[in-house]
Design a protein around this motif. Sequence first.
Motif, PDB file in Angstrom:
ATOM      1  N   ASP A  73       0.851  -1.188   0.000  1.00  0.00           N
ATOM      2  CA  ASP A  73       0.000   0.000   0.000  1.00  0.00           C
ATOM      3  C   ASP A  73       0.890   1.242   0.000  1.00  0.00           C
ATOM      4  O   ASP A  73       1.510   1.577   1.011  1.00  0.00           O
ATOM      5  CB  ASP A  73      -0.896  -0.015   1.241  1.00  0.00           C
ATOM      6  N   ASN A  91       0.137   4.213   0.193  1.00  0.00           N
ATOM      7  CA  ASN A  91      -0.385   5.287   1.028  1.00  0.00           C
ATOM      8  C   ASN A  91      -0.019   5.120   2.498  1.00  0.00           C
ATOM      9  O   ASN A  91      -0.438   5.908   3.336  1.00  0.00           O
ATOM     10  CB  ASN A  91      -1.915   5.347   0.897  1.00  0.00           C
ATOM     11  N   ARG A  92       0.723   4.066   2.827  1.00  0.00           N
ATOM     12  CA  ARG A  92       1.103   3.861   4.216  1.00  0.00           C
ATOM     13  C   ARG A  92       1.986   5.001   4.711  1.00  0.00           C
ATOM     14  O   ARG A  92       2.782   5.562   3.961  1.00  0.00           O
ATOM     15  CB  ARG A  92       1.846   2.535   4.376  1.00  0.00           C
ATOM     16  N   LYS A 110       5.178   7.219   2.997  1.00  0.00           N
ATOM     17  CA  LYS A 110       5.098   8.654   2.727  1.00  0.00           C
ATOM     18  C   LYS A 110       6.091   9.457   3.568  1.00  0.00           C
ATOM     19  O   LYS A 110       6.680  10.422   3.105  1.00  0.00           O
ATOM     20  CB  LYS A 110       3.678   9.148   2.993  1.00  0.00           C
ATOM     21  N   GLU A 140     -11.702  12.094   4.372  1.00  0.00           N
ATOM     22  CA  GLU A 140     -10.333  11.633   4.233  1.00  0.00           C
ATOM     23  C   GLU A 140     -10.083  11.168   2.800  1.00  0.00           C
ATOM     24  O   GLU A 140     -11.003  10.798   2.072  1.00  0.00           O
ATOM     25  CB  GLU A 140     -10.064  10.482   5.204  1.00  0.00           C
ATOM     26  N   GLU A 141      -8.829  11.164   2.429  1.00  0.00           N
ATOM     27  CA  GLU A 141      -8.462  10.696   1.098  1.00  0.00           C
ATOM     28  C   GLU A 141      -8.664   9.188   1.015  1.00  0.00           C
ATOM     29  O   GLU A 141      -8.192   8.433   1.873  1.00  0.00           O
ATOM     30  CB  GLU A 141      -6.999  11.035   0.809  1.00  0.00           C
ATOM     31  N   PRO A 192      -7.906   5.598  -0.123  1.00  0.00           N
ATOM     32  CA  PRO A 192      -6.758   4.913  -0.722  1.00  0.00           C
ATOM     33  C   PRO A 192      -7.149   4.272  -2.043  1.00  0.00           C
ATOM     34  O   PRO A 192      -8.287   3.850  -2.246  1.00  0.00           O
ATOM     35  CB  PRO A 192      -6.395   3.847   0.321  1.00  0.00           C
ATOM     36  N   SER A 193      -6.182   4.211  -2.923  1.00  0.00           N
ATOM     37  CA  SER A 193      -6.439   3.569  -4.207  1.00  0.00           C
ATOM     38  C   SER A 193      -6.377   2.061  -4.047  1.00  0.00           C
ATOM     39  O   SER A 193      -5.844   1.537  -3.073  1.00  0.00           O
ATOM     40  CB  SER A 193      -5.393   4.036  -5.227  1.00  0.00           C
ATOM     41  N   GLN A 246      -7.263  -4.853   1.092  1.00  0.00           N
ATOM     42  CA  GLN A 246      -6.258  -4.256   1.968  1.00  0.00           C
ATOM     43  C   GLN A 246      -6.617  -4.460   3.438  1.00  0.00           C
ATOM     44  O   GLN A 246      -5.750  -4.757   4.268  1.00  0.00           O
ATOM     45  CB  GLN A 246      -6.124  -2.765   1.651  1.00  0.00           C
TER      46      GLN A 246
END
Length: 651
Positions: free
Chosen positions: A2, A4-5, A9, A316-317, A319-320, A326
């Motif tokens: 992932d 976006n973790r 980042k 919130e954004e 996640p893709s 996930q």
Amino acid sequence: NDPNRLEIKENFDKKLRSHRPPGPAVQHLHYDTQTAEADAVADIISKRVEAGAYRYRDFAILVRGNRDADAYLTSLRMRDIPYQFSGSRGLYRRQEVRLLISLLQVLFDVDSSEHLYNLLSSEVYNFPMADLNRLLARAYRLNVSLYEVLSDPEVFAEEGETRPLSPEAQATREKVLEDLRYLVEFSRQRPAGMVLYEFLERTGYLARLARGEASEAETKIQNLARFFDIVRAFSNTAPDDQVPHLVRYLDLLIEAGDDPPTAPLEPGLDAVNVLTVHKAKGLEFPVVFMVGLVKDKFPSRRRSDPLELPDALVREEVPSGDIHLQEERRLFYVGMTRAQQELYLTSADDYGGKRTRKVSPFVLEALDRREADITPRKSDPIEVIRRHRTGRGVATPALEKIPESQPLQLSHMQVDDYLTCPLKYKYIHILRVPLRPHHTIIYGKAIHEAIQEYNRRRQAGLPVSYEDLLARFEGAWRNEGFLSREHEEQRLQTGRESLRRFYEREQASDAVPAFVEQEFAFWQGKNKITGRWDRVDERDGQVVIIDYKSSEVRDQKKADDRARNSRQLAIYAIAYERLYGRWPDLLELHFVDTGIVDRTEPRPRKIEKTLEEIEQAARGIREREFSPTPSEWDCRYCPYNRICPATETQV
């Protein structure tokens, strides 16, 4: 997996580093059937315990969902391996809870053949199965209910039948019919909870569980206690809490999908822990089996939300990628990291159905393997037959001792209960054996809540009237446990009069509470003593701790003795000294019904004795020493005197 973790980042290092030396590699065991998989897990556990490498409590079997546990529980039972199961759902499917639900259904509708069958075949009645099946078959042939056939004294005497019911079946039949007639009449003006308790007591089932004479006795008691909590919650809110209304309430809950969790794991029990991955969060075990690891089980199939939330409304954004996958992967990681020393991942080709199941992709990812590299272990035909052998019966596992290094939390009630009788402590605080509602508890709780309302308002400087107290008193009142409607009305009137006198006394006083229902905690060695003060006053530089009693004490000398000898007041005094660095000046017992007040001071000898008693109770509880200490006086007033074996010759 992932991007976006946070560690990706922000470049955080979240690599886990063990403080233990390296252990054996993670093992993946794949079998041809789920039964073979479950048996293999049980065999590994049995052999490791026999070799002295581990105790039963060191093992955990993690399942994805509650229904997935059945095969593994069966294999453990077949090998007489003690276990405890805790699921995030499944209370209503537990055998002991289904028994009570079936009883309620039969009392509401005696023609409910399915529930009557459950009742007859339960471990309470143990109706001979050959005779029970003949009765059910006859009911089907005649197109009548099972109850109609059961209540026919000439059953099987017609239509050329030559084989009557067995003597055992005849005796059980008479017992069941007698119990049902009695309970139907008993339920006429009584709450459903009282009817259920009467059944447990009348049949001796609760006593057998309390004595550990039934399989999984302690777990069953805890699940029954959970069910009684549901019944009590219904009684507290329903305008009418008799059997028909509780039956309808439970039907609606079950239809709506409500299925409460079973009893939580008991940490000190030497038994294999079987639980869902969700329930395992925050726990660790030396050896963990993650079972049923096949596609569509783990990861489970994605279920679309009934009402999808538009992305524009999500703050919130998002996640893709596949969010469900996930989440399942994170849950799989949680399960793997519950293992302290050894981890087994198990799967099988066949879990029922026509198609062969594929190994979970999470297993392949974790072990860096390919599906083609995995071949199932074939079952030996002889072993397949032996799987159906009957175990000798799982013994109730012993509680492990609590080491001195582990903190033990105790209240004054727990100390009192243990010193009165260690077995009473076990019934109340470990097994949590359900109790029949008693009118003194109902009365005392309602009085206490009314006084608490007064003290809180007085402390806050708010106006309070007698009508306010009366409203709180009557709002907390429950019509349970009273001897009759007249008795209940008498106690209600006594409470109203007692509160009026209390209100008049307090209004004439200038005292304002410093603390109301203030919780406290202090340490005595490794033992954490907790409780709460009803009220603490500061009067002209003096600290006064007050405890209210709803019991009737009309003799001042008797009240004086109770205050001087009160372990509870001594613990309250110790708590105040530990927290505030000074001893309270006075300790008072206020007997609400009679208005008698007794005052005493903290006495060094009583304080010293109380600290010794705390240590004595803590030692016994840590050693798991729960042998009964019967006495004529204590047994007479013990709420368990009708189920405790030690009181059979005492009461």
